[in-house]
Design an enzyme around this catalytic site. Structure first.
Site, PDB file in Angstrom:
ATOM      1  N   GLY A 157      17.212  29.035  19.731  1.00 31.09           N
ATOM      2  CA  GLY A 157      16.657  30.388  19.669  1.00 31.09           C
ATOM      3  C   GLY A 157      15.492  30.491  20.646  1.00 31.09           C
ATOM      4  N   SER A 177      18.790  23.400  23.475  1.00 34.42           N
ATOM      5  CA  SER A 177      18.234  24.644  23.989  1.00 34.42           C
ATOM      6  C   SER A 177      16.771  24.751  23.559  1.00 34.42           C
ATOM      7  CB  SER A 177      19.094  25.821  23.513  1.00 34.42           C
ATOM      8  OG  SER A 177      18.776  26.999  24.209  1.00 34.42           O
ATOM      9  N   TRP A 178      16.373  25.825  22.875  1.00 28.33           N
ATOM     10  CA  TRP A 178      15.013  25.878  22.335  1.00 28.33           C
ATOM     11  C   TRP A 178      14.773  24.707  21.386  1.00 28.33           C
ATOM     12  CZ3 TRP A 178      10.141  26.978  22.250  1.00 28.33           C
ATOM     13  CH2 TRP A 178       9.427  26.905  21.054  1.00 28.33           C
ATOM     14  N   ASP A 186      26.034  25.316  32.722  1.00 30.04           N
ATOM     15  CA  ASP A 186      25.187  26.003  31.750  1.00 30.04           C
ATOM     16  C   ASP A 186      24.491  27.170  32.452  1.00 30.04           C
ATOM     17  OD1 ASP A 186      23.188  26.793  29.941  1.00 30.04           O
ATOM     18  OD2 ASP A 186      22.887  24.757  29.215  1.00 30.04           O
ATOM     19  N   HIS A 223      26.684  26.112  27.915  1.00 29.78           N
ATOM     20  CA  HIS A 223      25.460  25.862  27.160  1.00 29.78           C
ATOM     21  C   HIS A 223      25.697  25.529  25.687  1.00 29.78           C
ATOM     22  CE1 HIS A 223      21.197  26.276  26.207  1.00 29.78           C
ATOM     23  NE2 HIS A 223      21.511  27.103  25.212  1.00 29.78           N
TER      24      HIS A 223
END
Length: 328
Positions: A53, A120-121, A273, A301
């Site tokens: 996120g 990711s985050w 990605d 991704h």
């Protein structure tokens, strides 16, 4: 493994679904209650899973990257999203609050040290947590690396990725008046936190759909709709974090890598990605002698990319063979 039309299905590479042996809501202060669950083996190798996120929330599929006979898997919803409350709240919600929440989870569950798994985050937060608490981090499993730098945000919200997906980029841009298009993140942020509820909903959905469409190569840019509640938390929290530079100094993660060079890491990165281009993973791994970077060809991704799934499961399996875990 199950095969369909001669191809191995993505989810068949994972461990079977299992139910948590513990679910709880943890009061972390500042009016926030966060959801925490544990599954797998009660005395197993502890690992905390850090979702993406910001604002994505954890999901049952995240349990399935770990052998339930070997691992004690901890999942949690970060402040403001998923089953945590208050929903979509950005009050007292920064990277440093989340790092403190992770430490509170560790202490509450009476875990001495653990592995940290994030994409990711989630990779960003995993790295910041490890740099803050290197003595509590045994191993890092990282996917789709995002280092929260201005260049990375400019790529995705400033038109870089839009050059590859112009039809989708036009949908993202067209909601913003021409005079504000020099700062799309700022323009979206103002609407996402404005008083016009209809505009808030429209901008939240458009923000979430833009990212969702580019997450997987299998999507091929299909702008799938997402639930409105999910879109609201996801978009508000991402916008809040990103307009504030993730509450980090520019380039802070790479600057502080000396703090965790001794920690072993597996880095899995999709070659194509579009959300977090591979250059960040490559820069992170460069000079990190204890890190192993695997570039997955023909992968984007998403955690659901088959090659990414396989590499992550292989990595978690390999960690159980480390000499410190022979008692399992």
């Amino acid at each position: 493994m199950n095969k369909t039309a001669g191809h191995i299905s993505a989810e068949s590479q994972l461990y079977p679904s299992s139910e948590p042996f513990d679910r709880r809501t943890l009061d972390v202060g500042d009016g926030h209650q966060i959801y925490v669950e544990q599954c797998g083996r009660r005395d197993g190798i502890p690992v905390i899973v850090v979702h993406g996120g910001p604002g994505g929330g954890c999901s049952p599929i995240m349990r399935r990257f770990f052998n339930p006979e070997k691992y004690r898997v901890i999942l949690f919803d970060q402040r403001g999203c998923g089953r945590s409350r208050p929903f979509a709240s950005v009050e007292h919600n920064t990277t440093w609050h989340l790092v403190a929440d992770m430490e509170k989870i560790r202490k509450t569950l009476e875990i001495d040290t653990w592995s940290v798994f994030g994409g990711s985050w989630g990779a960003t937060l995993s790295l910041v947590y490890a740099q803050t608490h290197p003595d509590r981090t045994d191993k890092l499993f990282l996917r789709g690396v995002f280092l929260a730098r201005k260049a990375e945000l400019d790529w995705f919200y400033g038109g870089g990725a839009g050059k590859y997906w112009p039809e989708l980029w036009e949908r993202f841009v067209h909601l913003v008046p021409e005079g504000e298009r020099h700062d799309l993140m700022g323009a979206y942020h103002r609407r996402l936190f404005g008083d016009d509820r209809e505009a808030q909903s429209e901008f939240a959905m458009t923000w979430a759909v833009w990212e969702n469409a580019l997450a997987s190569m299998g999507n091929n840019g299909t702008p799938y709709q997402v639930p409105q509640n999910y879109a609201l938390a996801f978009s508000r929290l991402e916008s809040h974090y990103f307009v504030n530079g993730a509450f980090l100094d520019e380039g802070q993660i790479l600057r502080d890598m000396h703090k965790i060079h001794h920690i072993p890491a597996t880095i899995v990165q999709g070659r194509y990605d579009m959300i977090c281009p591979p250059t960040s993973a490559w820069e992170l791994a460069k000079g990190w002698n204890n890190a192993n970077l695997t570039m997955i060809p023909a992968a984007g991704h998403a955690l659901s990319e088959p090659g990414v799934m396989r590499a992550l499961v292989d990595a978690t399996n390999a960690w159980t063979n480390d000499a410190r875990w022979v008692y399992l």
